[in-house]
Design a protein around this motif. Structure first.
Motif, PDB file in Angstrom:
ATOM      1  N   VAL A 118       0.890  -1.355  -0.053  1.00 19.69           N
ATOM      2  CA  VAL A 118       0.167  -0.025  -0.083  1.00 19.69           C
ATOM      3  C   VAL A 118       0.856   1.206   0.072  1.00 19.69           C
ATOM      4  O   VAL A 118       1.775   1.196   0.965  1.00 19.69           O
ATOM      5  N   ASP A 119       0.613   2.185  -0.782  1.00 19.21           N
ATOM      6  CA  ASP A 119       1.373   3.248  -0.999  1.00 19.21           C
ATOM      7  C   ASP A 119       0.870   4.439  -0.088  1.00 19.21           C
ATOM      8  O   ASP A 119       0.044   4.679   0.671  1.00 19.21           O
ATOM      9  N   ILE A 120       2.227   4.785   0.745  1.00 22.52           N
ATOM     10  CA  ILE A 120       2.110   5.496   1.985  1.00 22.52           C
ATOM     11  C   ILE A 120       3.239   6.335   2.400  1.00 22.52           C
ATOM     12  O   ILE A 120       4.340   6.028   2.052  1.00 22.52           O
ATOM     13  N   ASP A 121       3.024   7.834   2.981  1.00 14.86           N
ATOM     14  CA  ASP A 121       4.173   8.576   3.120  1.00 14.86           C
ATOM     15  C   ASP A 121       4.165   8.961   4.673  1.00 14.86           C
ATOM     16  O   ASP A 121       2.922   9.369   5.007  1.00 14.86           O
ATOM     17  N   VAL A 122       5.296   8.881   5.353  1.00 15.29           N
ATOM     18  CA  VAL A 122       5.125   9.821   6.784  1.00 15.29           C
ATOM     19  C   VAL A 122       5.665  11.093   6.413  1.00 15.29           C
ATOM     20  O   VAL A 122       6.567  11.502   5.775  1.00 15.29           O
ATOM     21  N   ILE A 123       4.790  12.031   6.977  1.00 11.28           N
ATOM     22  CA  ILE A 123       4.826  13.418   6.485  1.00 11.28           C
ATOM     23  C   ILE A 123       4.993  14.349   7.719  1.00 11.28           C
ATOM     24  O   ILE A 123       4.458  13.788   8.719  1.00 11.28           O
ATOM     25  N   SER A 124       5.402  15.569   7.467  1.00 12.86           N
ATOM     26  CA  SER A 124       5.499  16.508   8.722  1.00 12.86           C
ATOM     27  C   SER A 124       4.055  17.130   8.941  1.00 12.86           C
ATOM     28  O   SER A 124       3.511  17.272   7.877  1.00 12.86           O
ATOM     29  N   PRO A 125       3.888  17.983   9.866  1.00  7.83           N
ATOM     30  CA  PRO A 125       2.810  18.637  10.166  1.00  7.83           C
ATOM     31  C   PRO A 125       2.591  19.637   9.114  1.00  7.83           C
ATOM     32  O   PRO A 125       1.404  20.067   8.553  1.00  7.83           O
ATOM     33  N   LYS A 126       3.648  20.398   8.667  1.00  6.94           N
ATOM     34  CA  LYS A 126       3.589  21.180   7.496  1.00  6.94           C
ATOM     35  C   LYS A 126       3.065  20.836   6.191  1.00  6.94           C
ATOM     36  O   LYS A 126       2.463  21.268   5.604  1.00  6.94           O
ATOM     37  N   GLU A 127       3.776  19.906   5.934  1.00  2.32           N
ATOM     38  CA  GLU A 127       3.034  18.951   4.610  1.00  2.32           C
ATOM     39  C   GLU A 127       1.533  18.484   4.725  1.00  2.32           C
ATOM     40  O   GLU A 127       1.055  18.559   3.992  1.00  2.32           O
ATOM     41  N   ALA A 128       1.276  18.101   6.171  1.00  2.00           N
ATOM     42  CA  ALA A 128       0.035  17.441   6.203  1.00  2.00           C
ATOM     43  C   ALA A 128      -0.949  18.950   5.913  1.00  2.00           C
ATOM     44  O   ALA A 128      -1.955  18.968   5.424  1.00  2.00           O
ATOM     45  N   ALA A 129      -0.448  20.094   6.401  1.00  4.31           N
ATOM     46  CA  ALA A 129      -1.123  21.457   6.250  1.00  4.31           C
ATOM     47  C   ALA A 129      -1.475  21.735   4.905  1.00  4.31           C
ATOM     48  O   ALA A 129      -2.364  22.315   4.423  1.00  4.31           O
ATOM     49  N   ASP A 130      -0.466  21.463   4.112  1.00  9.33           N
ATOM     50  CA  ASP A 130      -0.491  21.799   2.543  1.00  9.33           C
ATOM     51  C   ASP A 130      -1.548  20.810   1.925  1.00  9.33           C
ATOM     52  O   ASP A 130      -2.228  21.327   1.054  1.00  9.33           O
ATOM     53  N   LEU A 131      -1.756  19.462   2.543  1.00  9.19           N
ATOM     54  CA  LEU A 131      -2.663  18.656   1.933  1.00  9.19           C
ATOM     55  C   LEU A 131      -4.050  18.912   2.605  1.00  9.19           C
ATOM     56  O   LEU A 131      -5.094  18.828   1.599  1.00  9.19           O
ATOM     57  N   TRP A 132      -4.063  19.663   3.606  1.00  8.09           N
ATOM     58  CA  TRP A 132      -5.443  19.854   4.301  1.00  8.09           C
ATOM     59  C   TRP A 132      -5.397  21.270   5.022  1.00  8.09           C
ATOM     60  O   TRP A 132      -5.096  21.477   6.163  1.00  8.09           O
ATOM     61  N   PRO A 133      -5.524  22.226   4.069  1.00 12.98           N
ATOM     62  CA  PRO A 133      -5.109  23.475   4.594  1.00 12.98           C
ATOM     63  C   PRO A 133      -6.137  24.240   5.409  1.00 12.98           C
ATOM     64  O   PRO A 133      -5.906  25.259   6.166  1.00 12.98           O
ATOM     65  N   VAL A 134      -7.297  23.603   5.799  1.00 16.05           N
ATOM     66  CA  VAL A 134      -8.268  24.239   6.693  1.00 16.05           C
ATOM     67  C   VAL A 134      -8.098  23.703   8.160  1.00 16.05           C
ATOM     68  O   VAL A 134      -8.674  23.966   9.161  1.00 16.05           O
ATOM     69  N   MET A 135      -7.104  22.824   8.543  1.00 16.65           N
ATOM     70  CA  MET A 135      -6.881  22.251   9.652  1.00 16.65           C
ATOM     71  C   MET A 135      -5.684  23.097  10.411  1.00 16.65           C
ATOM     72  O   MET A 135      -4.649  23.652  10.065  1.00 16.65           O
ATOM     73  N   ALA A 136      -5.756  23.298  11.824  1.00 21.30           N
ATOM     74  CA  ALA A 136      -4.863  23.933  12.723  1.00 21.30           C
ATOM     75  C   ALA A 136      -3.672  22.646  12.951  1.00 21.30           C
ATOM     76  O   ALA A 136      -4.030  21.481  13.240  1.00 21.30           O
ATOM     77  N   THR A 137      -2.581  23.064  12.877  1.00 26.69           N
ATOM     78  CA  THR A 137      -1.478  21.873  13.002  1.00 26.69           C
ATOM     79  C   THR A 137      -0.504  22.283  14.161  1.00 26.69           C
ATOM     80  O   THR A 137       0.429  21.468  14.296  1.00 26.69           O
ATOM     81  N   ASP A 138      -0.748  23.403  14.978  1.00 27.01           N
ATOM     82  CA  ASP A 138       0.286  23.637  15.763  1.00 27.01           C
ATOM     83  C   ASP A 138       0.401  22.669  16.872  1.00 27.01           C
ATOM     84  O   ASP A 138       1.603  22.472  17.520  1.00 27.01           O
ATOM     85  N   ASP A 139      -0.544  21.729  17.095  1.00 26.94           N
ATOM     86  CA  ASP A 139      -0.370  20.715  18.258  1.00 26.94           C
ATOM     87  C   ASP A 139       0.039  19.276  17.602  1.00 26.94           C
ATOM     88  O   ASP A 139      -0.170  18.314  18.377  1.00 26.94           O
ATOM     89  N   LEU A 140       0.202  19.318  16.516  1.00 27.20           N
ATOM     90  CA  LEU A 140       0.402  17.928  15.793  1.00 27.20           C
ATOM     91  C   LEU A 140       2.043  17.483  15.804  1.00 27.20           C
ATOM     92  O   LEU A 140       2.787  18.519  15.633  1.00 27.20           O
ATOM     93  N   VAL A 141       2.319  16.287  15.705  1.00 23.45           N
ATOM     94  CA  VAL A 141       3.723  15.861  15.728  1.00 23.45           C
ATOM     95  C   VAL A 141       4.065  15.205  14.338  1.00 23.45           C
ATOM     96  O   VAL A 141       5.271  15.078  13.918  1.00 23.45           O
ATOM     97  N   GLY A 142       3.214  14.857  13.460  1.00 21.55           N
ATOM     98  CA  GLY A 142       3.432  14.623  12.177  1.00 21.55           C
ATOM     99  C   GLY A 142       2.090  13.620  11.858  1.00 21.55           C
ATOM    100  O   GLY A 142       0.773  13.921  12.243  1.00 21.55           O
ATOM    101  N   ALA A 143       2.275  13.009  10.626  1.00 22.53           N
ATOM    102  CA  ALA A 143       0.864  12.186   9.988  1.00 22.53           C
ATOM    103  C   ALA A 143       1.492  11.437   8.911  1.00 22.53           C
ATOM    104  O   ALA A 143       2.659  11.261   8.649  1.00 22.53           O
ATOM    105  N   VAL A 144       0.539  10.863   8.327  1.00 21.35           N
ATOM    106  CA  VAL A 144       0.672   9.750   7.329  1.00 21.35           C
ATOM    107  C   VAL A 144      -0.341  10.161   5.947  1.00 21.35           C
ATOM    108  O   VAL A 144      -1.289  10.316   6.293  1.00 21.35           O
ATOM    109  N   TRP A 145       0.314   9.870   4.961  1.00 20.40           N
ATOM    110  CA  TRP A 145      -0.577  10.260   3.596  1.00 20.40           C
ATOM    111  C   TRP A 145      -0.630   8.981   2.853  1.00 20.40           C
ATOM    112  O   TRP A 145       0.347   8.217   2.584  1.00 20.40           O
TER     113      TRP A 145
END
Length: 442
Positions: A118-145
């Motif tokens: 399964v295609d997956i990427d571990v990404i930073s909070p900033k990269e997550a915000a680029d994919l999902w611009p309507v969310m607040a990310t200041d409390d996040l430590v990371g994400a997967v896409w």
């Protein structure tokens, strides 16, 4: 003559939700054309129509993942085959972590995904915000896409599968109530309905929330219980666009998807609200339960943290639709141990849309080959015993298992509810010595 009610068929499927229609579709693809599907109301009634329609591929067992990977492939091709839209959109999905522990889980998830293709990427909070611009990310430590995930329209998808089944020769009859299961010498041999009896070689119980009741008609345990599942649909929100990915925030127990420029927001609260203790009404077809903002409060509070714009957004609709859940959060598939030629596909724990394509194919192959064609033990109905069908036990256990959807999956987790149910003869003496107990088969 073509409208005459049938008196016999090779296979009779009970239930016209997405699972029943998928089984019918896949049976015809395997060359079994003498298939009759009976629906007590209209197709996609019951649970299917109000499902959120999220399709996430990754599961903890590789064969469960492969079922959903097949679903995504099927949903992408079905419209071209049947001419009916499915609402399938390959928009990808994002899961975010608020804590270091959750991020460890997501990294393990990523390793598992890669091992399963399964295609997956571990990404930073900033990269997550680029994919999902309507969310607040200041409390996040990371994400997967996961770019291969998506969403579908449950009702459209069901109708498209039904049309594919009809094109393959299956007969689908609405407004028929099954009142009994015929059996002879421990073998299912047909169904009894309010319009007459149908003799059959195989009976398939895909009756959704009513599957437990249908099982009881013939002495088969189908351990599932309904619980309320709630989500809201908002008006338009700035920055939300049709290609916005599905987003899950498991630390907040919530998920989001785009709908007509707004957001669908729902989740799996830690302590669920079981429903239908006195039975599921037969006419509960396209119905909803009353709004319950108190139960929804923990989800709403977490959603406002993640998407501050929700505070000003219009709430167009509150959906509270019951769905069936099982004691271990895995669905029920396969031939019932109590009755030969009686198969079950039910209890999808709010993952029915994602699982329907693959689960329908797997059950159809099981029926045609008289044995499963892959290792399906995590969902095999034989993993449960008759005592698991105890309604009070199910009521208490489902309050916990619904909440496990987004709970931290700690190793060797023991469930807390509905225990102790069965005790060894040494229980009291062990308890007196301060033993720590684990549950095995109840």
């Amino acid at each position: 003559m073509t409208n005459q009610f049938p008196t016999q068929a090779r296979v009779v499927i009970v239930g016209g939700g997405i699972i029943g229609c998928s089984v019918a579709y896949h049976l015809t693809k395997l060359g079994w054309t003498d298939v009759v599907l009976l629906e007590q109301g209209q197709l996609s009634g019951g649970t299917t129509w109000h499902a959120a329609g999220l399709v996430g591929q990754l599961r903890s067992h590789s064969n469960m993942t492969s079922l959903i990977k097949y679903s995504t492939q099927l949903y992408g091709e079905l419209e071209a085959e049947t001419g009916l839209a499915t609402g399938w959109k390959n928009c990808g999905s994002l899961s975010v972590a608020r804590t270091a522990d959750r991020m460890t889980v997501l990294k393990r998830t990523a390793a598992s995904a890669r091992a399963q293709g399964v295609d997956i990427d571990v990404i930073s909070p900033k990269e997550a915000a680029d994919l999902w611009p309507v969310m607040a990310t200041d409390d996040l430590v990371g994400a997967v896409w996961l770019p291969g995930d998506g969403k579908a329209n449950p009702t459209d998808l069901t109708q498209s599968l039904a049309k594919g089944a009809r094109n393959g020769g299956a007969k689908i009859i609405e407004r028929v109530r099954v009142t009994g299961i015929s059996q002879r010498n421990g073998v299912a041999c047909g169904v009894e309905t309010d319009r007459g009896n149908i003799a059959a070689e195989i009976v398939v119980n895909c009756a959704g929330q009513w599957a437990r009741k249908v099982g009881l008609m013939c002495g088969v345990s189908v351990p599932l219980h309904s619980a309320e599942h709630m989500y809201i649909v908002t008006g338009r929100i700035e920055g939300v666009h049709p290609d916005l990915p599905v987003m899950r925030d498991p630390d907040g127990f919530i998920y989001f998807k785009e709908e007509v420029g707004g957001l669908v927001m729902g989740g799996f609260e830690p302590h669920a609200k079981p429903w239908g203790m006195n039975g599921i009404p037969e006419n509960f077809e396209f119905a909803l339960l009353p709004d319950d903002w108190d139960q929804f409060e923990i989800l709403m509070e977490n959603a406002l943290v993640r998407v501050p714009q929700l505070a000003e957004a219009e709430v167009k609709k509150f959906y509270n639709g019951p769905e069936s859940f099982t004691p271990d959060n895995n669905f029920l598939l396969g031939e019932a141990p109590e009755l030969k030629n009686f198969y079950v596909g039910a209890g999808f724990n709010s993952m029915g849309i994602a699982s329907a394509g693959g689960a329908g194919r797997a059950l159809a192959e099981w029926i045609v080959n008289a044995a499963p064609t892959m290792d399906l033990w995590p969902v095999d109905i034989r993993r449960f015993a008759p005592f698991n069908n105890n309604p009070r036990w199910l009521h208490d256990r489902v309050k916990e298992t619904l909440g496990l959807h987004y709970a931290m999956p700690w190793p060797n987790r023991e469930l807390d509810t509905a225990r102790p149910f069965r005790r060894s003869p040494l229980y009291d003496r062990l308890a007196a010595r301060g033993a720590c107990f684990g549950s095995k088969m109840g």
